[in-house]
Design a protein around this motif. Structure first.
Motif, PDB file in Angstrom:
ATOM      1  N   GLU A 106       0.692  -1.342  -0.267  1.00 20.10           N
ATOM      2  CA  GLU A 106       0.092   0.086   0.362  1.00 20.10           C
ATOM      3  C   GLU A 106       1.015   1.100   0.130  1.00 20.10           C
ATOM      4  O   GLU A 106       2.065   1.211   0.518  1.00 20.10           O
ATOM      5  CB  GLU A 106      -1.249  -0.343   1.602  1.00 20.10           C
ATOM      6  CG  GLU A 106      -1.273  -1.367   1.393  1.00 20.10           C
ATOM      7  CD  GLU A 106      -2.441  -1.365   2.891  1.00 20.10           C
ATOM      8  OE1 GLU A 106      -2.416  -0.147   3.519  1.00 20.10           O
ATOM      9  OE2 GLU A 106      -3.183  -2.376   3.026  1.00 20.10           O
ATOM     10  N   ILE A 107       0.345   2.393  -0.505  1.00 18.18           N
ATOM     11  CA  ILE A 107       1.238   3.536  -0.889  1.00 18.18           C
ATOM     12  C   ILE A 107       0.026   4.578   0.051  1.00 18.18           C
ATOM     13  O   ILE A 107      -0.854   5.051  -0.177  1.00 18.18           O
ATOM     14  CB  ILE A 107       1.589   4.672  -2.018  1.00 18.18           C
ATOM     15  CG1 ILE A 107       2.407   3.144  -2.274  1.00 18.18           C
ATOM     16  CG2 ILE A 107       1.441   5.935  -1.654  1.00 18.18           C
ATOM     17  CD1 ILE A 107       3.004   3.619  -4.098  1.00 18.18           C
ATOM     18  N   ASN A 108       0.089   5.096   1.478  1.00 18.08           N
ATOM     19  CA  ASN A 108       0.085   5.560   2.469  1.00 18.08           C
ATOM     20  C   ASN A 108       0.798   6.954   2.675  1.00 18.08           C
ATOM     21  O   ASN A 108       1.823   6.559   4.075  1.00 18.08           O
ATOM     22  CB  ASN A 108      -1.182   5.109   3.941  1.00 18.08           C
ATOM     23  CG  ASN A 108      -1.818   2.985   3.137  1.00 18.08           C
ATOM     24  OD1 ASN A 108      -1.941   3.549   1.952  1.00 18.08           O
ATOM     25  ND2 ASN A 108      -1.520   2.283   3.969  1.00 18.08           N
ATOM     26  N   ILE A 109       0.163   7.742   2.445  1.00 23.21           N
ATOM     27  CA  ILE A 109       1.598   8.567   2.841  1.00 23.21           C
ATOM     28  C   ILE A 109       0.160   9.822   3.638  1.00 23.21           C
ATOM     29  O   ILE A 109      -0.237  10.300   3.857  1.00 23.21           O
ATOM     30  CB  ILE A 109       1.210   9.793   0.945  1.00 23.21           C
ATOM     31  CG1 ILE A 109       2.417   9.508   0.349  1.00 23.21           C
ATOM     32  CG2 ILE A 109       1.877  10.879   1.513  1.00 23.21           C
ATOM     33  CD1 ILE A 109       2.394   9.721  -1.174  1.00 23.21           C
ATOM     34  N   GLY A 110       2.150  10.158   4.712  1.00 32.86           N
ATOM     35  CA  GLY A 110       1.832  10.639   5.829  1.00 32.86           C
ATOM     36  C   GLY A 110       1.821  12.295   5.583  1.00 32.86           C
ATOM     37  O   GLY A 110       3.166  12.607   4.535  1.00 32.86           O
ATOM     38  N   MET A 111       0.804  12.745   5.338  1.00 35.50           N
ATOM     39  CA  MET A 111       0.674  14.563   5.411  1.00 35.50           C
ATOM     40  C   MET A 111       1.644  15.074   6.346  1.00 35.50           C
ATOM     41  O   MET A 111       0.607  15.510   7.249  1.00 35.50           O
ATOM     42  CB  MET A 111       0.448  15.801   4.689  1.00 35.50           C
ATOM     43  CG  MET A 111      -1.119  15.384   5.246  1.00 35.50           C
ATOM     44  SD  MET A 111      -1.821  15.998   3.998  1.00 35.50           S
ATOM     45  CE  MET A 111      -4.083  16.730   4.905  1.00 35.50           C
ATOM     46  N   ALA A 112       2.164  15.964   7.265  1.00 25.86           N
ATOM     47  CA  ALA A 112       2.748  16.316   8.508  1.00 25.86           C
ATOM     48  C   ALA A 112       1.986  17.660   8.234  1.00 25.86           C
ATOM     49  O   ALA A 112       1.855  18.400   7.871  1.00 25.86           O
ATOM     50  CB  ALA A 112       4.290  17.370   8.991  1.00 25.86           C
ATOM     51  N   VAL A 113       0.521  17.629   9.412  1.00 17.06           N
ATOM     52  CA  VAL A 113       0.146  19.190  10.030  1.00 17.06           C
ATOM     53  C   VAL A 113       0.768  19.704  11.324  1.00 17.06           C
ATOM     54  O   VAL A 113       0.508  19.289  12.241  1.00 17.06           O
ATOM     55  CB  VAL A 113      -1.223  19.089   9.776  1.00 17.06           C
ATOM     56  CG1 VAL A 113      -1.978  19.967  10.100  1.00 17.06           C
ATOM     57  CG2 VAL A 113      -1.664  18.338   8.362  1.00 17.06           C
ATOM     58  N   ALA A 114       0.907  20.999  11.095  1.00 13.33           N
ATOM     59  CA  ALA A 114       1.319  22.070  12.034  1.00 13.33           C
ATOM     60  C   ALA A 114      -0.100  22.416  12.412  1.00 13.33           C
ATOM     61  O   ALA A 114      -1.142  22.725  12.036  1.00 13.33           O
ATOM     62  CB  ALA A 114       2.197  23.479  12.346  1.00 13.33           C
ATOM     63  N   LEU A 115      -0.094  22.432  14.341  1.00 13.69           N
ATOM     64  CA  LEU A 115      -1.228  22.743  14.943  1.00 13.69           C
ATOM     65  C   LEU A 115      -1.441  24.134  15.341  1.00 13.69           C
ATOM     66  O   LEU A 115       0.104  24.325  15.689  1.00 13.69           O
ATOM     67  CB  LEU A 115      -2.173  21.788  16.194  1.00 13.69           C
ATOM     68  CG  LEU A 115      -1.498  20.094  15.331  1.00 13.69           C
ATOM     69  CD1 LEU A 115      -2.551  18.848  16.974  1.00 13.69           C
ATOM     70  CD2 LEU A 115      -2.695  19.977  14.863  1.00 13.69           C
ATOM     71  N   PRO A 116      -2.280  24.669  15.664  1.00 12.82           N
ATOM     72  CA  PRO A 116      -1.951  26.182  16.401  1.00 12.82           C
ATOM     73  C   PRO A 116      -1.180  26.536  18.406  1.00 12.82           C
ATOM     74  O   PRO A 116      -0.732  26.845  18.017  1.00 12.82           O
ATOM     75  CB  PRO A 116      -3.178  26.528  16.516  1.00 12.82           C
ATOM     76  CG  PRO A 116      -4.285  25.579  15.672  1.00 12.82           C
ATOM     77  CD  PRO A 116      -3.495  24.073  15.940  1.00 12.82           C
TER      78      PRO A 116
END
Length: 244
Positions: A106-116
């Motif tokens: 599987e190609i499951n891509i995580g995308m880093a998200v900066a939180l407030p």
């Protein structure tokens, strides 16, 4: 106030304020230490030409997205290109387990998200290789909104096979050396799209470039194929019609 004890660091420097290292911040910190200690990571850097991708998005994709109400940024296009490149270079979509390299199906891509609050979370878009660009845009928008609102589920952050981090929102940031998100074998950090001098057909011109930093587990993949991955990714972005 006179008489109050003065907190000092181990080096004898006065401490103005303390921030408890608990909850998510502690979990992220522990995971980063594990990644740094266990993964012999190497980084390669590239400038990706974005002129064709920007024009393709504006002329071909934005009108379609507007008709569906989907907010389309550059991120879904890059995610799709990365998924295609991972299909060509499966060692970057692999883990080490039970004394062997396991190529993942599987190609499951995580995308880093900066939180407030300054923390970082990595929601995962699953089976990216089977999704359309608009599907990727819908899912990335949903996950980003849920992460910022604090409504992300445990299932939304599980099962990532490769991670993308975007530092382009910070002016002047071109490259970084991201830590591999253990047990994954690769992470790609993207910088800001910028105007830069380029040479085309022997002539100096102004082009749109985006810095890219690929960190990878050297136990799993060596420098040459990792560099070939970034070169193939660059070619996909120069010919964005293949992303549809």
């Amino acid at each position: 106030m006179t008489g109050e004890a003065v907190l000092k660091s181990r080096q004898g420097v006065r401490i103005r304020e303390t921030v408890p290292l608990t909850g998510m911040k502690r979990a992220v910190a522990d995971h980063m230490v594990t990644s740094h200690q266990q993964v012999p990571a190497v980084s390669v850097f590239a400038d990706l030409e974005m002129d064709a991708l920007l024009a393709f998005k504006k002329d071909k994709l934005d009108p379609v997205a507007a008709g569906t109400g989907v907010k389309l940024t550059l991120t879904p296009l890059v995610i799709k290109a990365v998924a295609m490149a991972l299909g060509r270079f499966p060692l970057l979509n692999a883990i080490i387990g039970d004394g062997e390299i396991q190529l993942l199906d599987e190609i499951n891509i995580g995308m880093a998200v900066a939180l407030p609050d300054g923390n970082l979370i990595v929601p995962v878009i699953r089976d990216v290789g089977t999704m359309t660009l608009l599907d990727i845009a819908r899912e990335s928008n949903r996950l980003a909104a849920a992460a910022v609102a604090g409504n992300i589920s445990l299932n939304d952050v599980r099962g990532g096979t490769f991670t993308i981090s975007n530092v382009g929102a910070v002016p002047g940031t071109l490259w970084q050396t991201p830590l591999v998100n253990h047990p994954q074998s690769g992470i790609l950090a993207l910088g800001r799209v910028r105007d830069a001098a380029v040479v085309r057909d022997g002539q100096l011109a102004v082009g749109k470039l985006m810095g890219a930093s690929l960190s990878f587990d050297h136990r799993v993949i060596s420098g040459l194929p990792a560099s070939e991955f970034t070169a193939f990714l660059a070619e996909l972005l120069r010919t964005p019609e293949v992303l549809q």
